[in-house]
Design an enzyme around this catalytic site. Structure first.
Site, mmCIF file in Angstrom:
data_model
loop_
_atom_site.group_PDB
_atom_site.id
_atom_site.type_symbol
_atom_site.label_atom_id
_atom_site.label_comp_id
_atom_site.label_asym_id
_atom_site.label_seq_id
_atom_site.Cartn_x
_atom_site.Cartn_y
_atom_site.Cartn_z
ATOM 1 N N SER A 1 -35.672 -14.673 -3.766
ATOM 2 C CA SER A 1 -36.530 -15.142 -4.846
ATOM 3 C C SER A 1 -37.809 -15.764 -4.282
ATOM 4 O O SER A 1 -38.543 -15.134 -3.539
ATOM 5 C CB SER A 1 -35.737 -16.124 -5.711
ATOM 6 O OG SER A 1 -36.438 -16.471 -6.882
ATOM 7 N N HIS B 1 -36.852 -10.707 -7.152
ATOM 8 C CA HIS B 1 -36.589 -10.480 -8.571
ATOM 9 C C HIS B 1 -37.675 -11.172 -9.385
ATOM 10 O O HIS B 1 -38.513 -11.894 -8.858
ATOM 11 C CB HIS B 1 -35.183 -10.939 -8.988
ATOM 12 C CG HIS B 1 -34.941 -12.408 -8.853
ATOM 13 N ND1 HIS B 1 -33.703 -12.982 -9.039
ATOM 14 C CD2 HIS B 1 -35.765 -13.453 -8.544
ATOM 15 C CE1 HIS B 1 -33.785 -14.289 -8.859
ATOM 16 N NE2 HIS B 1 -35.024 -14.599 -8.559
#
Length: 202
Positions: free
Chosen positions: A98, A123
């Site tokens: 992330s 993501h």
């Protein structure tokens, strides 16, 4: 509460004790080994600014093993990395997921490293929405703006087209170290410190 090791060194003035992170800082190493929170970000930003004031022409080494965390906190670290004068080299050990993956890619080109068995994951930003419909709409718009910003950052640092970044970050997108190198997230995979060229550690 986690245990922080203490390192004791001998000097002409006797013994000096450092917590392990302060000792690493003396070698211009910053270690991110937790989730990214506002508190963690503030400490890392302070370390970056301190090392810049100590020597603005010498590289800073940023080691990352993190599951990610708050986007706004991560962006504060990112902006500081780009703002300061020293080059910031990045090295992933374990994982960079992330927001931590964005910080890994944000190191200076040519000095972004990974160890062989890392996992790197991209993501889109996530958020739990609650409240009145208008509040939810405002929050959803903000998430979309953040996603666009993060995608632009990845485009800048990986050289990938924005369409591919949008597609890949639509769901959890995992990469090995070698796949991350091919993707443009890192530049080199190292199995041993001995394999790092002298120019990579300057």
């Amino acid at each position: 509460m986690s245990l922080i090791p203490i390192v004791v060194e001998q000097s002409s003035r006797g013994e000096r004790a450092f917590d392990i992170y302060s000792r690493l800082l003396r070698d211009r190493i910053i270690f991110l080994g937790t989730a990214i929170t506002d508190e963690v970000a503030n400490v890392i930003i302070a370390q970056l600014l301190f090392l810049e004031s100590e020597d603005p022409d010498k590289d800073i080494h940023f080691y990352i093993n993190s599951p990610g965390g708050l986007v706004t906190a991560g962006l504060a670290i990112y902006d500081t990395m780009q703002f300061i004068k020293p080059n910031v080299s990045t090295l992933c050990m374990g994982q960079a997921a992330s927001m931590a993956a964005i910080l890994l890619a944000a190191g200076v080109k040519g000095k972004r490293y990974a160890l062989p068995h890392v996992r790197i994951m991209l993501h889109q930003p996530m958020g739990g929405f609650q409240g009145q419909a208008t509040d939810v709409e405002i929050q959803a718009k903000e998430i979309l703006k953040l996603r666009e910003e993060l995608n632009d950052i990845l485009v800048r640092h990986t050289g990938r087209p924005v369409e591919q970044i949008q597609r890949d970050t639509d769901r959890d997108f995992y990469m090995s170290g070698e796949q991350a190198r091919e993707y443009g997230m890192v530049d080199h995979i190292f199995t041993s410190r001995l394999s790092i060229l002298p120019s990579a550690t300057s």
